[in-house]
Enzyme design. Structure first.
Site, PDB file in Angstrom:
ATOM      1  N   LYS A 108      88.321  14.218  57.285  1.00 45.36           N
ATOM      2  CA  LYS A 108      88.832  12.627  57.698  1.00 45.36           C
ATOM      3  C   LYS A 108      90.357  13.102  57.916  1.00 45.36           C
ATOM      4  O   LYS A 108      90.891  12.048  58.499  1.00 45.36           O
ATOM      5  CB  LYS A 108      88.357  11.738  57.012  1.00 45.36           C
TER       6      LYS A 108
HETATM    7  C1  LIG Z   1      82.904  11.143  56.733  1.00 41.42           C
HETATM    8  C2  LIG Z   1      82.056  12.010  56.306  1.00 41.42           C
HETATM    9  C3  LIG Z   1      80.884  12.779  57.004  1.00 41.42           C
HETATM   10  C4  LIG Z   1      80.312  12.014  58.218  1.00 41.42           C
HETATM   11  O1  LIG Z   1      81.258  12.185  59.366  1.00 41.42           O
HETATM   12  P1  LIG Z   1      81.007  11.245  60.599  1.00 41.42           P
HETATM   13  O2  LIG Z   1      82.210  11.398  61.661  1.00 41.42           O
HETATM   14  O3  LIG Z   1      80.807   9.832  60.017  1.00 41.42           O
HETATM   15  O4  LIG Z   1      79.553  11.844  61.287  1.00 41.42           O
HETATM   16  C5  LIG Z   1      80.367  13.850  56.462  1.00 41.42           C
HETATM   17  N1  LIG Z   1      80.913  14.450  55.261  1.00 41.42           N
HETATM   18  C6  LIG Z   1      82.008  14.039  54.667  1.00 41.42           C
HETATM   19  C7  LIG Z   1      82.451  14.541  53.431  1.00 41.42           C
HETATM   20  C8  LIG Z   1      82.485  12.808  55.286  1.00 41.42           C
HETATM   21  O5  LIG Z   1      83.457  12.282  54.324  1.00 41.42           O
END
Ligand SMILES: *Cc1c(COP(=O)(O)O)cnc(C)c1O
Length: 432
Positions: free
Chosen positions: A107
């Protein structure tokens, strides 16, 4: 290029507006109005083209009509002071590590780009922003780190008291400066409700420059496509598949966008935990969102994936178009733990539980198509999920230096009842 609402193609705005607004005024999500063919650009990149160059040139090709070359270069160089890395487990199985940013989760790519773009756009217009966000853990820590000390921007993060991991809580509460952490005596749903009600409050929206940084913001989605392009360049195999651990499907949607621009990818695996709404849809053709189930890969515990609306818009409500691009795989908690153990034993490599879901899904695909190359997106550093890693491999993962430092820092949060009135009073008192 302009961006249109998934609910109304006539509602068209430029990139800056889409990014500062977050959600379209009709409640839809912003998505690209057209899909330029960048095949030649992607061909010009090589295995050793730096991630930042790929990001700059791709962004310029997409938004050259709105952003000057200088702006593009500034945005990218300020956002990406970290880059993805590759670990090759086997000849045709690799891990795209996306956890080398400030909060150690993928993210960071979206959040850091959004922060640097918002700072730039606000600076040009002399405006301010107050970002309000609810988190169950990972989003909040990425947003906090990304917006820390950004000019003209204040961030207020609401998190459920006692329900985020100790490390995540430190990531949210120890920064200070323009980052405020509100510790809500309630659940994540309470936090989310309070944020939603604040955005609907006429007095608040009139008096404060409220803005959001959640994962549906286009400013987080677009930059996530860049690491797919970089990752794809690391393999020559024509039968190439990305395995994407998915919850809200922002990550996977960004990959699909890169494919529509001409990136040669055979398929994407939507790797989910027990929250298997999309894999189920691919099988049955019926989309049935429901409330989420708790699992060990908790950042993917989403029962109504918000980016489904974007994918559905792109694929014209046609499940067969979904099936041409996406394979669904579902992994249980038990399988997640054994995948983590297997990878540690065989390769001496530690996976976070989310990445383990992607890994096992990749293995299943390789059984069916042994000649393909599968690249698994590693979405978080294993140390962020200490307890699960310990449970799986029987030892504590190596903790990166900057996370260790955090553990000794003093938490600073304001405790608040789960009441929208309390939040309103707080915001009016502190931010006018
Ligand atoms: C947010 C997140 C996901 C999921 O990602 P999306 O874009 O919501 O599908 C997977 N793994 C981790 C560690 C995350 O923080």
């Amino acid at each position: 290029m302009n961006f249109i609402s998934t609910r109304n193609p006539d509602l068209s705005v430029d990139f800056q507006t889409a990014l500062l607004q977050g959600l379209a005024s009709d409640g839809g999500l912003f998505c690209p109005e057209k899909f330029p063919d960048l095949t030649q650009l992607f061909k010009s990149f090589t295995k050793s083209t730096p991630f930042n160059s790929i990001s700059e040139e791709t962004l310029s090709s997409l938004l050259g009509d709105t952003l000057s070359k200088d702006t593009v270069n500034t945005l990218i160089s300020r956002a990406f002071f970290f880059a993805p890395r590759i670990t090759q487990l086997e000849n045709n199985l690799s891990i795209l590590e996306l956890f080398h940013g400030p909060s150690h989760a993928f993210k960071d790519f979206g959040a850091c780009f959004l922060a640097s773009a918002m700072e730039n756009f606000l600076g040009n217009t002399n405006k301010k922003a107050l970002i309000l966000t609810a988190t169950s853990g990972d989003t909040g820590s990425a947003v906090a780190q990304a917006f820390y000390k950004k000019n003209n921007i204040n961030v207020v993060i609401l998190y459920p008291s006692g329900r985020v991991s100790p490390l995540q809580e430190k990531q949210l509460t120890t920064l200070g400066e323009n980052i405020t952490a509100l510790e809500i005596k309630g659940s994540f749903d309470d936090c989310q409700r309070m944020v939603k009600e604040a955005f609907l409050d006429d007095e608040l929206t009139a008096k404060l420059p409220l803005s959001s940084a959640n994962s549906i913001n286009l400013g987080r989605l677009i930059p996530q496509s860049f690491y797919y392009i970089w990752g794809r360049k690391q393999s020559d195999n024509a039968n190439f598949v990305f395995s994407v651990p998915s919850g809200n499907f922002g990550n996977l949607t960004a990959g699909i966008y890169a494919k529509t621009w001409g990136l040669p990818v055979t398929k994407f695996i939507a790797a989910t935990n027990a929250n298997d709404i999309v894999p189920e849809y691919l099988t049955s053709g019926i989309y049935a969102p429901r409330s989420s189930r708790l699992t060990l890969s908790n950042a993917m515990d989403v029962g109504a994936p918000s980016n489904y609306e974007r994918l559905n818009h792109l694929f014209n409500n046609d499940v067969n178009k979904f099936r041409m691009n996406i394979i669904g795989e579902t992994v249980s908690d038990k399988e997640t733990l054994s995948a983590m153990k297997e990878v540690f034993t065989r390769f001496n490599y530690e996976l976070c539980p989310h990445t383990a879901v992607g890994y096992l899904s990749a293995r299943r695909h390789l059984c069916k198509e042994p000649d393909s190359h599968v690249m698994v997106l590693s979405t978080a550093h294993p140390a962020k999920f200490l307890e699960v890693v310990e449970q799986a491999i029987g030892k504590t993962p190596i903790i990166p230096e900057n996370l260790l430092v955090l553990l000794s820092k003093q938490k600073k949060s304001t405790i608040m009842d789960p009441s929208s009135t309390k939040l309103k009073e707080y915001l009016l008192y502190h931010f006018i």
